[in-house]
Structure formats: structure tokens, C-alpha cells
Enzyme design. Structure first.
Site, PDB file in Angstrom:
ATOM      1  N   SER A  20      -8.318   1.887   4.764  1.00  0.00           N
ATOM      2  CA  SER A  20      -6.942   2.166   5.192  1.00  0.00           C
ATOM      3  C   SER A  20      -6.829   2.224   6.714  1.00  0.00           C
ATOM      4  O   SER A  20      -7.789   2.592   7.399  1.00  0.00           O
ATOM      5  CB  SER A  20      -6.477   3.505   4.617  1.00  0.00           C
ATOM      6  OG  SER A  20      -6.526   3.470   3.209  1.00  0.00           O
ATOM      7  N   ASP A  22      -0.211  -0.540  -4.845  1.00  0.00           N
ATOM      8  CA  ASP A  22      -1.503  -0.041  -5.358  1.00  0.00           C
ATOM      9  C   ASP A  22      -1.417   1.353  -5.967  1.00  0.00           C
ATOM     10  O   ASP A  22      -2.296   1.749  -6.726  1.00  0.00           O
ATOM     11  CB  ASP A  22      -2.572  -0.068  -4.246  1.00  0.00           C
ATOM     12  CG  ASP A  22      -2.315   0.945  -3.147  1.00  0.00           C
ATOM     13  OD1 ASP A  22      -1.140   1.345  -2.933  1.00  0.00           O
ATOM     14  OD2 ASP A  22      -3.287   1.360  -2.481  1.00  0.00           O
ATOM     15  N   ASN A  23      -0.381   2.095  -5.601  1.00  0.00           N
ATOM     16  CA  ASN A  23      -0.192   3.442  -6.162  1.00  0.00           C
ATOM     17  C   ASN A  23       1.167   3.945  -5.683  1.00  0.00           C
ATOM     18  O   ASN A  23       1.850   3.278  -4.907  1.00  0.00           O
ATOM     19  CB  ASN A  23      -1.321   4.419  -5.754  1.00  0.00           C
ATOM     20  CG  ASN A  23      -1.649   4.419  -4.279  1.00  0.00           C
ATOM     21  OD1 ASN A  23      -2.707   3.949  -3.873  1.00  0.00           O
ATOM     22  ND2 ASN A  23      -0.734   4.916  -3.456  1.00  0.00           N
ATOM     23  N   LYS A  78      -6.046  -5.452   3.324  1.00  0.00           N
ATOM     24  CA  LYS A  78      -6.931  -4.296   3.119  1.00  0.00           C
ATOM     25  C   LYS A  78      -7.869  -4.497   1.935  1.00  0.00           C
ATOM     26  O   LYS A  78      -7.435  -4.921   0.866  1.00  0.00           O
ATOM     27  CB  LYS A  78      -6.043  -3.069   2.915  1.00  0.00           C
ATOM     28  CG  LYS A  78      -6.747  -1.808   2.492  1.00  0.00           C
ATOM     29  CD  LYS A  78      -5.765  -0.645   2.496  1.00  0.00           C
ATOM     30  CE  LYS A  78      -6.241   0.502   1.656  1.00  0.00           C
ATOM     31  NZ  LYS A  78      -5.269   1.619   1.663  1.00  0.00           N
ATOM     32  N   HIS A 135     -11.018  -2.004   1.071  1.00  0.00           N
ATOM     33  CA  HIS A 135     -11.244  -0.629   0.596  1.00  0.00           C
ATOM     34  C   HIS A 135     -12.068  -0.560  -0.682  1.00  0.00           C
ATOM     35  O   HIS A 135     -11.870   0.336  -1.511  1.00  0.00           O
ATOM     36  CB  HIS A 135      -9.911   0.129   0.423  1.00  0.00           C
ATOM     37  CG  HIS A 135     -10.061   1.579   0.817  1.00  0.00           C
ATOM     38  ND1 HIS A 135      -9.015   2.456   0.940  1.00  0.00           N
ATOM     39  CD2 HIS A 135     -11.181   2.304   1.094  1.00  0.00           C
ATOM     40  CE1 HIS A 135      -9.462   3.638   1.292  1.00  0.00           C
ATOM     41  NE2 HIS A 135     -10.771   3.573   1.389  1.00  0.00           N
ATOM     42  N   LYS A 146       1.694   9.766  -5.176  1.00  0.00           N
ATOM     43  CA  LYS A 146       0.284   9.404  -4.985  1.00  0.00           C
ATOM     44  C   LYS A 146      -0.619  10.644  -4.987  1.00  0.00           C
ATOM     45  O   LYS A 146      -0.279  11.640  -4.339  1.00  0.00           O
ATOM     46  CB  LYS A 146       0.151   8.702  -3.638  1.00  0.00           C
ATOM     47  CG  LYS A 146      -1.274   8.435  -3.181  1.00  0.00           C
ATOM     48  CD  LYS A 146      -1.288   7.851  -1.777  1.00  0.00           C
ATOM     49  CE  LYS A 146      -2.699   7.545  -1.312  1.00  0.00           C
ATOM     50  NZ  LYS A 146      -2.728   6.931   0.020  1.00  0.00           N
ATOM     51  N   ARG A 202      -7.471  -0.566  -6.714  1.00  0.00           N
ATOM     52  CA  ARG A 202      -7.837  -1.943  -6.340  1.00  0.00           C
ATOM     53  C   ARG A 202      -9.011  -2.458  -7.169  1.00  0.00           C
ATOM     54  O   ARG A 202      -9.073  -3.644  -7.505  1.00  0.00           O
ATOM     55  CB  ARG A 202      -8.165  -2.001  -4.845  1.00  0.00           C
ATOM     56  CG  ARG A 202      -6.914  -1.975  -4.002  1.00  0.00           C
ATOM     57  CD  ARG A 202      -7.135  -1.441  -2.596  1.00  0.00           C
ATOM     58  NE  ARG A 202      -5.868  -0.956  -2.098  1.00  0.00           N
ATOM     59  CZ  ARG A 202      -5.032  -1.656  -1.327  1.00  0.00           C
ATOM     60  NH1 ARG A 202      -5.369  -2.848  -0.910  1.00  0.00           N
ATOM     61  NH2 ARG A 202      -3.880  -1.141  -0.962  1.00  0.00           N
ATOM     62  N   HIS A 247       1.767   2.198   3.985  1.00  0.00           N
ATOM     63  CA  HIS A 247       0.865   3.358   4.128  1.00  0.00           C
ATOM     64  C   HIS A 247       1.077   3.977   5.514  1.00  0.00           C
ATOM     65  O   HIS A 247       1.256   3.253   6.497  1.00  0.00           O
ATOM     66  CB  HIS A 247      -0.570   2.851   3.973  1.00  0.00           C
ATOM     67  CG  HIS A 247      -1.617   3.915   3.793  1.00  0.00           C
ATOM     68  ND1 HIS A 247      -1.905   4.850   4.765  1.00  0.00           N
ATOM     69  CD2 HIS A 247      -2.453   4.175   2.766  1.00  0.00           C
ATOM     70  CE1 HIS A 247      -2.877   5.640   4.328  1.00  0.00           C
ATOM     71  NE2 HIS A 247      -3.218   5.252   3.108  1.00  0.00           N
ATOM     72  N   ASP A 278       0.848  -1.191   0.000  1.00  0.00           N
ATOM     73  CA  ASP A 278       0.000   0.000   0.000  1.00  0.00           C
ATOM     74  C   ASP A 278       0.886   1.244   0.000  1.00  0.00           C
ATOM     75  O   ASP A 278       1.596   1.500   0.982  1.00  0.00           O
ATOM     76  CB  ASP A 278      -0.892  -0.037   1.245  1.00  0.00           C
ATOM     77  CG  ASP A 278      -2.039   0.951   1.158  1.00  0.00           C
ATOM     78  OD1 ASP A 278      -2.101   1.727   0.181  1.00  0.00           O
ATOM     79  OD2 ASP A 278      -2.875   0.952   2.087  1.00  0.00           O
ATOM     80  N   ASP A 279       0.866   1.977  -1.088  1.00  0.00           N
ATOM     81  CA  ASP A 279       1.637   3.230  -1.214  1.00  0.00           C
ATOM     82  C   ASP A 279       3.146   3.005  -1.286  1.00  0.00           C
ATOM     83  O   ASP A 279       3.919   3.940  -1.029  1.00  0.00           O
ATOM     84  CB  ASP A 279       1.350   4.213  -0.057  1.00  0.00           C
ATOM     85  CG  ASP A 279      -0.074   4.720  -0.018  1.00  0.00           C
ATOM     86  OD1 ASP A 279      -0.898   4.251  -0.810  1.00  0.00           O
ATOM     87  OD2 ASP A 279      -0.353   5.595   0.834  1.00  0.00           O
ATOM     88  N   CYS A 313      -5.949   4.676  -3.736  1.00  0.00           N
ATOM     89  CA  CYS A 313      -6.189   3.281  -3.380  1.00  0.00           C
ATOM     90  C   CYS A 313      -7.428   2.627  -3.961  1.00  0.00           C
ATOM     91  O   CYS A 313      -7.351   1.603  -4.646  1.00  0.00           O
ATOM     92  CB  CYS A 313      -6.240   3.204  -1.856  1.00  0.00           C
ATOM     93  SG  CYS A 313      -6.639   1.585  -1.285  1.00  0.00           S
TER      94      CYS A 313
HETATM   95 MG    MG Z   1      -2.597   3.060  -1.444  1.00  0.00          MG
END
Ligand code: MG
Length: 438
Positions: free
Chosen positions: A158, A267-268, A132, A134, A283, A83, A215, A39-40, A79
């Protein structure tokens, strides 16, 4: 029983069952699929991606033993839509989730009409989402067992959003919850993932291990805290590295490493910390690569060749058609934006993409082809600024200038005309699709 019960007939039936119900006849067992989605995590946050401070020896080795894509994009720069794109193989604008991320007070989610990777792989595969989600935390979008996952252990959104709990859902629909132990969350997710793998070692499985790390906020595991030269962010990434290595080791110990493909990505781009490496922006930015381009490694010692680095353009929307092809399953009969990358991953083939479309919320913000990128929108202070208002068009040669610093529109009028036509076409096609928010 009739003539179907002869020994020869039984043998044929057993052989057909071994080949798989679709008759697609994979020569071997269908591969297990594990997707580790960070994540991130930024483009530049791994050793193999050039990080000067963060040490990731296991993921670096995973890359040496597999295929690394240098030009792999998330389907959004935040996010939720990313996804949605990953799980459905479709640009997030098609699922109504392109705008912003899902907030605590929101009741929308991934429509039940969308077909996820997990649904595509059923019933031959055991499926689990650990980590996660989301993609909607109100019925009917919640829990993820509504979307083809047999088992879910994880977070609704998150881990910086409150209220927060760790949820477990499985067959029968009962959902339980417990408090979140932040410093041990990554450890827990890997433990749950490994338990699922061990429980299903004798049949094909699909595990989506959607980590909360790195994240913000950062809560390093006590065993890692204070160890990385990149401080807490590095501690968290280095724990992910070590546990990824342990997962690969465990697959080997179970004797299923040659029947398993493990994909590692993000994811980003990076948020307030982390590195997008040489790429511009982060991001939540506009059309610049740093928000979208992320690490991508595919490892599978029985099927994926070692030591290959591919510059072909790709996106997380490719995972559904790629995984379906690897699994010998037909893709869903819907309009997909992703393509099957198996030739690129298994045989070093070219990217099947003619272009990638990048979105900020539901606006088309950039077009990427193999060499070129046309960027339509940037942010200045808090203003979303169409680039044509200030300096004309934004045409970048991302092979020669990966930081997207020099606008080459004046040197390449033919390329410019082509890229503007692609942008106009994508805007006409996608920007009027209905969205759940804004
Ligand atoms: Mg993310």
C-alpha cells in the site's frame, strides 16, 4: 516435408490455430480481459451505487452498458488476503495469507505453488500487473513476474507504507525502481495499462490494473483537486471515473472494444473515509457486509449484454474460473472455491453459489446464502466478540434488511439450524489450515 504440407492441410492447421490451442473452439478471438481493481472503494462510493456526493458518470454508463452484480463480495475485508483470493480463485485461508496484511518487515508472500489468473491464461495471453501487488515483496514471491505476469509496473504494497518506490519488472527478471509521484500515480497506472493494451492489441491480453486509489492518504491529481463535493476522497474517485472512461474509449478507438471484457471492482470495503452505502461496518470489521461487499461491473459490448443488474451472490474468487471459461482455457487442477459466473454474466443465469464463506483473518466469521446471512463475530471497542455470548445467534435476512440490523433467529429456527451447520462445517474445514502469520 511430407503430406502435412498440402494446401488443404495448411488451411486446416491455420483454422485450428485460429480456434485456439486447447481445441475448446471459441468461435471468435479469445477476449481480452481487463480487471480494474480499486483499493478500499466502498459499496456506496459510485453514482450507480447511490453515492449522494461523488460523481462517476463514466462508470455509471459502463454499468448501464454492462452487467452489475449487487451482491458481489471480496474474499477478505482487508487487502492482502482479498488479492490472494482474487488471483487464485481460492479462499485466502488456503494460501496461508488469511491473517492481516503483509507488512514491510514480512518476508512471506503468495506461494509459488499457487496458480494465478495470469498463469492460467498463459501462454496464449500477454499478461501484465500494473499497480499495487501486496502479495509479498521478498524473493521468491517478488516481483509479480514470478506469478505469471509478463510485465509489472507498480507498488510492492500500500502507498501509506514506507519505504516506497515504483518498480518495473519484465522479461529477463531485471527490476528497476523510481520515486513515487503520488498525485500522478493513478494517471501513471492508466498510462502504463494503456501502453500494454496498445502493445498487445493484436493478441489476447490480460491486464490487472490494481489502482492505489482511493486508499488513504489521498493525493488528488492537480486537475481534479478541489473539484468534488466529496472533497479529496471524491476528487480521487472522480479521477478514476474519468480515466476508466478514457480507457473504454481507447479500446473502441483501437477497434478492440468488442473483443475486450472490462471488470471494475474493489479489494475490500471503505477504510477511514468512503461509504459502504446501506451496508453495516467497513474494511477490517468483523462479519458485516460493509467490509466485503463491493461494487462489481462487467462491461464487454461484444459479449456482455447491456443494462442487466444481477442480485446473485458472487465473490472475487469467481474471477479465475470465470475468466478461464471466457478465455476458453481450462481452470487449474486445484481445489477452487470460486465458480464460473459466465452464465450469470452473459445470459442472466442464476448464481452458481450455494453459499459464500466470509473470514476475518483465518476465522470463519459469517456465512451468506442467497437470502440469509449468519454472523458469528463482531467487534465491540477493541474486543472481538462472538455474538452468541451477548445475544444468541445472529441471523439476518439480507434481502429485506441489507444493513443487518434485526436478528431474526427466533422467527426462523429451521434456517438458523441450517446456517449454524454450514458455519460449523466451514470452521472444521478451513480454520486449521496453516497460515504464514499469527
Ligand atoms: Mg484495500
Amino acid at each position: 516435408m511430407g503430406r502435412g504440407s498440402t494446401p488443404q492441410r495448411r488451411q486446416v492447421l491455420a483454422g485450428m490455430a485460429a480456434l485456439g490451442a486447447t481445441g475448446a473452439a471459441p468461435a471468435r478471438r479469445r477476449p481480452n480481459i481487463v480487471v480494474i481493481l480499486t483499493d478500499d472503494l466502498g459499496y456506496g462510493d459510485l453514482g450507480v451505487q447511490g453515492s449522494p456526493l461523488i460523481r462517476t458518470p463514466r462508470i455509471d454508463r459502463m454499468a448501464r452498458e454492462g452487467v452489475r452484480l449487487t451482491d458481489f463480495y471480496a474474499s477478505a475485508n482487508v487487502c492482502t488476503p482479498s488479492r490472494a483470493g482474487l488471483l487464485t480463485g481460492r479462499y485466502p485461508v488456503r494460501t496461508g495469507l488469511a491473517n492481516d496484511v503483509i507488512r514491510q518487515s514480512d518476508t512471506h508472500g503468495l506461494p509459488l505453488s499457487e496458480i494465478t489468473i495470469a498463469e492460467t491464461l498463459r501462454p496464449e495471453y500477454a499478461t501484465a500487473l500494473v499497480g499495487k501487488w501486496h502479495l509479498g515483496h521478498a524473493a521468491p514471491h517478488w516481483p509479480p513476474t514470478q506469478h505469471g505476469f509478463d510485465r509489472f509496473v507498480g507498488l510492492p504494497y500500500s502507498h501509506d507504507m514506507k519505504p516506497l518506490a515504483l518498480y518495473t519488472a519484465g522479461a529477463g527478471g531485471a527490476v528497476t525502481q523510481e520515486p513515487v509521484d503520488f498525485p500522478h500515480l493513478t494517471e501513471r497506472f492508466f498510462a502504463e495499462g494503456l501502453k500494454f493494451i496498445e502493445d498487445n492489441r493484436d493478441r489476447p491480453f490480460f491486464l490487472m490494473l490494481a489502482l492505489g486509489a482511493p486508499h488513504l492518504p489521498l493525493d488528488p491529481h492537480p486537475a481534479n483537486a478541489g473539484k468534488s463535493p466529496a472533497a479529496a476522497y471524491g476528487d480521487v474517485v472522480e479521477e478514476v471515473d474519468a480515466r476508466t472512461g478514457q480507457l473504454l474509449d481507447r479500446l473502441k478507438a483501437l477497434g478492440i472494444d468488442r473483443d475486450t471484457i472490462v471488470i471494475f471492482t474493489s479489494d475490500n470495503g471503505p477504510w477511514m473515509e468512503g461509504s459502504s452505502g446501506p451496508l453495516r461496518d467497513r474494511k477490517g470489521g468483523a462479519g458485516w457486509d460493509g467490509g466485503y461487499r463491493v461494487p462489481f461491473i462487467a462491461w464487454g459490448p461484444g459479449r456482455i449484454p447491456a443494462g442487466r443488474v444481477s442480485p446473485g451472490i458472487a465473490m472475487n474468487t469467481d474471477l479465475l474460473p470465470t475468466i478461464a471459461a471466457l478465455a476458453g482455457k481450462p481452470p487449474p487442477a486445484v481445489e477452487l472455491d470460486g465458480f464460473d459466473l459466465s452464465d450469470q454474466l452473459l445470459r442472466g443465469g442464476k448464481s452458481p453459489h450455494d453459499e459464500l464463506v466470509l473470514f476475518t483473518d483465518s476465522k470463519v466469521t459469517a456465512i451468506r446464502t442467497d437470502r440469509w446471512k449468519y454472523v458469528a463475530l463482531s467487534y465491540y471497542r477493541t474486543i472481538a466478540l462472538p455474538l452468541e455470548l451477548i445475544r444468541g445467534d445472529g441471523l439476518f435476512d439480507v434481502r429485506a434488511d441489507p444493513s443487518e440490523t434485526y436478528n431474526l433467529a427466533s422467527l426462523h429456527p429451521d434456517v438458523l439450524a441450517d446456517m449454524k451447520a454450514r458455519l460449523a462445517k466451514a470452521k472444521a474445514k478451513f480454520e486449521s489450515m496453516p497460515q504464514a502469520k499469527r
